[in-house]
Design an enzyme around this catalytic site. Structure first.
Site, PDB file in Angstrom:
ATOM      1  N   ASP A   1      97.376   3.343  18.258  1.00 33.47           N
ATOM      2  CA  ASP A   1      96.361   4.143  18.632  1.00 33.47           C
ATOM      3  C   ASP A   1      96.606   5.236  19.357  1.00 33.47           C
ATOM      4  O   ASP A   1      96.771   5.998  20.102  1.00 33.47           O
ATOM      5  CB  ASP A   1      95.659   3.604  20.264  1.00 33.47           C
ATOM      6  CG  ASP A   1      94.620   4.108  20.795  1.00 33.47           C
ATOM      7  OD1 ASP A   1      94.187   5.694  19.568  1.00 33.47           O
ATOM      8  OD2 ASP A   1      93.931   3.716  21.938  1.00 33.47           O
TER       9      ASP A   1
ATOM     10  N   SER B   1      92.795   9.417  28.965  1.00 30.17           N
ATOM     11  CA  SER B   1      92.625   8.803  26.894  1.00 30.17           C
ATOM     12  C   SER B   1      93.809  10.221  26.512  1.00 30.17           C
ATOM     13  O   SER B   1      92.942  10.919  26.557  1.00 30.17           O
ATOM     14  CB  SER B   1      91.905   8.536  26.454  1.00 30.17           C
ATOM     15  OG  SER B   1      91.376   6.980  27.494  1.00 30.17           O
ATOM     16  N   GLY B   2      94.251   9.216  25.815  1.00 35.83           N
ATOM     17  CA  GLY B   2      95.568  10.231  24.839  1.00 35.83           C
ATOM     18  C   GLY B   2      95.871  11.505  25.724  1.00 35.83           C
ATOM     19  O   GLY B   2      96.759  12.023  24.798  1.00 35.83           O
TER      20      GLY B   2
ATOM     21  N   HIS C   1      91.491   7.274  19.353  1.00 39.73           N
ATOM     22  CA  HIS C   1      90.918   6.783  20.293  1.00 39.73           C
ATOM     23  C   HIS C   1      89.723   7.935  20.556  1.00 39.73           C
ATOM     24  O   HIS C   1      88.260   7.351  21.019  1.00 39.73           O
ATOM     25  CB  HIS C   1      89.997   5.594  21.048  1.00 39.73           C
ATOM     26  CG  HIS C   1      90.862   6.060  21.979  1.00 39.73           C
ATOM     27  ND1 HIS C   1      92.010   5.855  22.752  1.00 39.73           N
ATOM     28  CD2 HIS C   1      90.475   6.448  23.222  1.00 39.73           C
ATOM     29  CE1 HIS C   1      91.807   6.110  23.964  1.00 39.73           C
ATOM     30  NE2 HIS C   1      90.686   6.221  24.744  1.00 39.73           N
TER      31      HIS C   1
ATOM     32  N   GLY D   1      89.142   9.848  30.449  1.00 40.14           N
ATOM     33  CA  GLY D   1      88.845  11.494  30.422  1.00 40.14           C
ATOM     34  C   GLY D   1      90.649  11.157  30.902  1.00 40.14           C
ATOM     35  O   GLY D   1      90.777  12.221  30.267  1.00 40.14           O
TER      36      GLY D   1
END
Length: 267
Positions: free
Chosen positions: A119, A214-215, A73, A212
């Site tokens: 994801d 995320s990932g 995402h 922020g």
């Protein structure tokens, strides 16, 4: 035996996966805190170009000299991306940091944006990065391993310091105990949104991943002292970043080892 991606590379390197030159301070502080500089040397900042500037959008994890793990995402085909490695402060110019563009970005072919299924994404760097005291890869877990409820893991990133707050300048870490799937999938937790290909962690209403982050990685330590990346920050509650019984949800890396190996072999 531990499964390593690109085993020959890791064995030949002076910097083994999951073993930082500067060990992190993991003193079980409940709230988020500034990290010890360069103690999570696999943490990266994924940035996109906008109006002539590079802007932090997500975190990521270096898993080999030229591959970064992040969330699907985080990727938008309209943008150009780069990866900053070896950073502590995103605003400061720092020795030992490197910026590399993305040569390839591969998102999981079955990623479902509406349900946050699969994801996960991999970024191939434009050139292999030279490993150093400030830049080294995390280890990947064994395939399909499941963390025990309560396992003490740490989320790291430059995400918002609190709901609707500013992005962090200095890399942050927060203790997030794992919440077992049987609990996280209960109706008053995440219900059917939490699948067995996800890891839930936190949910106490004090510490969580935020926009922020995320990932970025869920870092969990092995008995030998090395660190595995067990999760990729995927989603949290729309009510805010620290909601009771709404733990941060991570893509479960151990469920995607075959996919990771296939991508890294074929690109």
């Amino acid at each position: 035996m531990r499964r390593f991606v690109l085993l020959l590379f890791v064995a030949a390197s002076a910097y083994s996966c999951g073993v930082p030159t500067v060990p992190p301070v993991v003193n079980r502080v409940v709230a988020g805190e500034d990290v010890k500089p360069h103690s999570w040397p696999w943490q990266v900042s994924l940035q996109y170009a906008s109006s002539g500037r590079w802007r932090h959008v997500c975190g990521g994890t270096l898993v080999s000299s030229n591959w970064v793990l992040t969330a699907a995402h985080c990727i938008n085909e309209r943008y150009t991306y780069r990866v900053e490695l070896g950073k502590h402060s995103l605003k400061a110019s720092e020795d030992g940091s490197v910026s590399l563009t993305a040569a390839e970005i591969i998102t999981h072919e079955d990623y479902n944006i509406f349900l946050s299924r699969n994801d996960i994404a991999l970024i191939k760097l434009s050139s292999p990065v030279t490993l150093s005291d400030t830049i080294s890869p995390a280890c990947l877990p064994e395939e399909d391993v499941t963390l025990a409820h309560g396992s003490p893991c740490y989320v790291t990133g430059w995400g918002r310091l609190y709901t609707d707050g500013p992005l962090a300048d200095v890399l942050q870490q927060g203790l997030l105990p794992v919440v077992g799937h049987d609990i996280c999938s209960q109706d008053d937790w995440w219900s059917v949104l939490a699948t067995d290909k996800m890891v839930c962690a936190g949910g106490g209403g004090i510490t969580a991943g935020c926009n922020g982050d995320s990932g970025g990685p869920l870092n969990c330590q092995n008995t030998d002292g090395s660190w595995d990346v067990h999760g990729v920050v995927s989603f949290g509650s729309g009510q805010g970043c620290n909601v009771v019984q709404k733990p941060t949800v991570f893509t479960k890396v151990s469920s995607y080892i075959s996919w990771i190996n296939t991508v890294m072999t074929n690109y």
